[in-house]
Write a protein that holds these residues in place. Sequence first.
Motif, PDB file in Angstrom:
ATOM      1  N   SER A 101       0.403  -1.293   0.177  1.00  0.00           N
ATOM      2  CA  SER A 101       0.292  -0.196  -0.063  1.00  0.00           C
ATOM      3  C   SER A 101       0.994   1.038   0.049  1.00  0.00           C
ATOM      4  O   SER A 101       1.995   1.183   0.164  1.00  0.00           O
ATOM      5  CB  SER A 101      -0.886  -0.230   0.955  1.00  0.00           C
ATOM      6  N   ARG A 160       2.401   1.694  -7.453  1.00  0.00           N
ATOM      7  CA  ARG A 160       1.667   0.713  -7.939  1.00  0.00           C
ATOM      8  C   ARG A 160       1.456  -0.022  -6.623  1.00  0.00           C
ATOM      9  O   ARG A 160       2.306  -0.749  -7.016  1.00  0.00           O
ATOM     10  CB  ARG A 160       0.810   0.474  -9.544  1.00  0.00           C
ATOM     11  N   ILE A 161       0.257  -0.782  -6.451  1.00  0.00           N
ATOM     12  CA  ILE A 161       0.307  -1.885  -5.669  1.00  0.00           C
ATOM     13  C   ILE A 161       0.425  -3.207  -6.183  1.00  0.00           C
ATOM     14  O   ILE A 161       0.713  -3.789  -7.501  1.00  0.00           O
ATOM     15  CB  ILE A 161      -1.122  -2.155  -4.427  1.00  0.00           C
ATOM     16  N   ARG A 183      -5.828   0.874   0.258  1.00  0.00           N
ATOM     17  CA  ARG A 183      -5.553  -1.147  -0.107  1.00  0.00           C
ATOM     18  C   ARG A 183      -6.939  -1.393   0.146  1.00  0.00           C
ATOM     19  O   ARG A 183      -7.179  -2.561  -0.903  1.00  0.00           O
ATOM     20  CB  ARG A 183      -4.773  -1.404   1.339  1.00  0.00           C
ATOM     21  N   HIS A 207      -7.916  -1.045  -3.538  1.00  0.00           N
ATOM     22  CA  HIS A 207      -6.803  -1.600  -4.561  1.00  0.00           C
ATOM     23  C   HIS A 207      -8.056  -2.481  -4.439  1.00  0.00           C
ATOM     24  O   HIS A 207      -8.350  -3.797  -5.803  1.00  0.00           O
ATOM     25  CB  HIS A 207      -5.629  -1.820  -4.021  1.00  0.00           C
ATOM     26  N   GLU A 208      -8.428  -3.219  -3.458  1.00  0.00           N
ATOM     27  CA  GLU A 208      -8.939  -4.762  -3.789  1.00  0.00           C
ATOM     28  C   GLU A 208     -10.395  -4.905  -3.664  1.00  0.00           C
ATOM     29  O   GLU A 208     -10.748  -5.428  -4.867  1.00  0.00           O
ATOM     30  CB  GLU A 208      -9.420  -5.456  -1.787  1.00  0.00           C
TER      31      GLU A 208
END
Length: 549
Positions: free
Chosen positions: A67, A111-112, A322, A325-326
């Motif tokens: 993250s 980027r993650i 995070r 993102h998920e």
Amino acid sequence: MSLPRPPLPALEPESERFWRACREGRLEISRCRACGWYVHPPRPVCPRCHGRDLGWERTSGTGTVVSYTVNHQRWMPTMEVPYVIALVELTEQAGLRLTTNLVGCAPDDVRIGMPVRVRFEPVSDEIALPLFEPDPTAATSPPPPIPRPVAPAIRPSDAERLERRAIISGVGQSQIGRRLLRTDLDLTCEAALRAIADAGLTPADIDGLACYPGPMGAGAPGFAGPGTPEVQDALGLQLGWHGSGGEGPAQVAPVMLSALAVAAGLCRHVLVYRTVTEATAQGAGGRVGIGAGSRAVSGFAQWVIPFGAMSAANWLALHAVRHMHEFGTKREHLGEIALAGRAHAALNPAAIYREPLTMEEYLAARIITWPFGLYDCDVPVDGSTAVIVSAADVSRDLPRPPVRIHAIGSAIRSRPVWDQWEDLTTMAARDAAEQLWARADLRPGDVDTIQLYDGFSWLTLAWIEALGFCKRGEAGPFVEGGRVRLGGELPLNTWGGQLSGGRLHGFGFLAEAIRQLRGECGPRQVPDCEVAVVAAGGGPIAGCLLLTR
């Protein structure tokens, strides 16, 4: 990137080897020689096998960005912004993370999942900071996660639910505003006397006293409020029980402890208060970062502050990014928390910001630390909130309907460290909420209003998921369409929350829940309000209350 440096890490016995090794060009992590588990931050015992034979081992210095946040706020006047704060998981072990800066890469290109490698920036003759840069030669994948069982919540018998032997009999608040230039003791006494009178009591009836957080030594100016000895002396109280402390299940901890003290027969009526004078302490300037003005920082701070992660805004942004993102959570979802609070604040004469706020204005506001903008962050104020926790058998003698404490949630099952929590899309709210429902006869569908901590907007989304009002990852869509506004199915933060009502540090939510259950909120009243949830805290501390009328 070369930043004017925040405070340096202190060379403490348990962490000195880490910083000195970095100065010599090695990234070393403490490791258990018995089971091979890497332990960071370093501890004198392995948390997995409890072995005491730990040593330092050089690592590859490679990892993955799990993250990040792009910080735009100058926590110190000399700092250059923006810069990237990254949470890097090292190749050696799943969950082995370092908070750091990502360098050699434009912020928009981060980027993650990006592979990175360490490079060291000397900051003194003894210390270098491990920064990370993109690693175009990386050939390894992130380590697979290692599942760790989470202990289930205890489901107590009726006789063990001691919180139900207590009620909240009174509530009072002082003047609330920006830079009131009044002392914290003055504000506390005003709120306390109002709460005592609201319960139909006199100071002579008060035989318990509790607050959050109590004396904090080098805490932030205006944060702690007066200690219990000062308040006892000022009000002339004779006590059977008293307590305070900053550790525990967040700001509502003293309410829980007071209920248990009443249930144990140590006292009958406890005055519980939370006081802040952060607006006056801040003065006319902006917020400064934690540790600003210090030469060195120790404890948890040494692992984050030297990298410019000088605010809980930075630490929580790592969780929010995070989650985005998920699950595809959007800034507009965060914005709905801010907009709902502002709409409700318009109905609260004591709120700080009452003028309308549009989504366009929310999105256009200056960024503090991505994805948090100005309206995602709470508003420092001066003010005090007090409640009276009483023995349940006094209910019939009260001038107003009692508020009953149906259940409390105080559990924490994961690592109590901001950047080391195993699942970054959750917080300690997950565990506290599970315990709350394990102690309750009610379910989420019975709740009429939710008063959920919004020190930063994402915290509220995390609480909504933790409390089971929607499935994991669905809090963003859940708050769309007016669902959490007055007139919707689950009105949220009906006093304006801390984003618009002011940062009363958890107790504003408690005061509002009490008044909603008593039907005293006028134009912002939730019809037929019988059940309310109050939740406070974020990151590695959390506590929640289920209240009924």
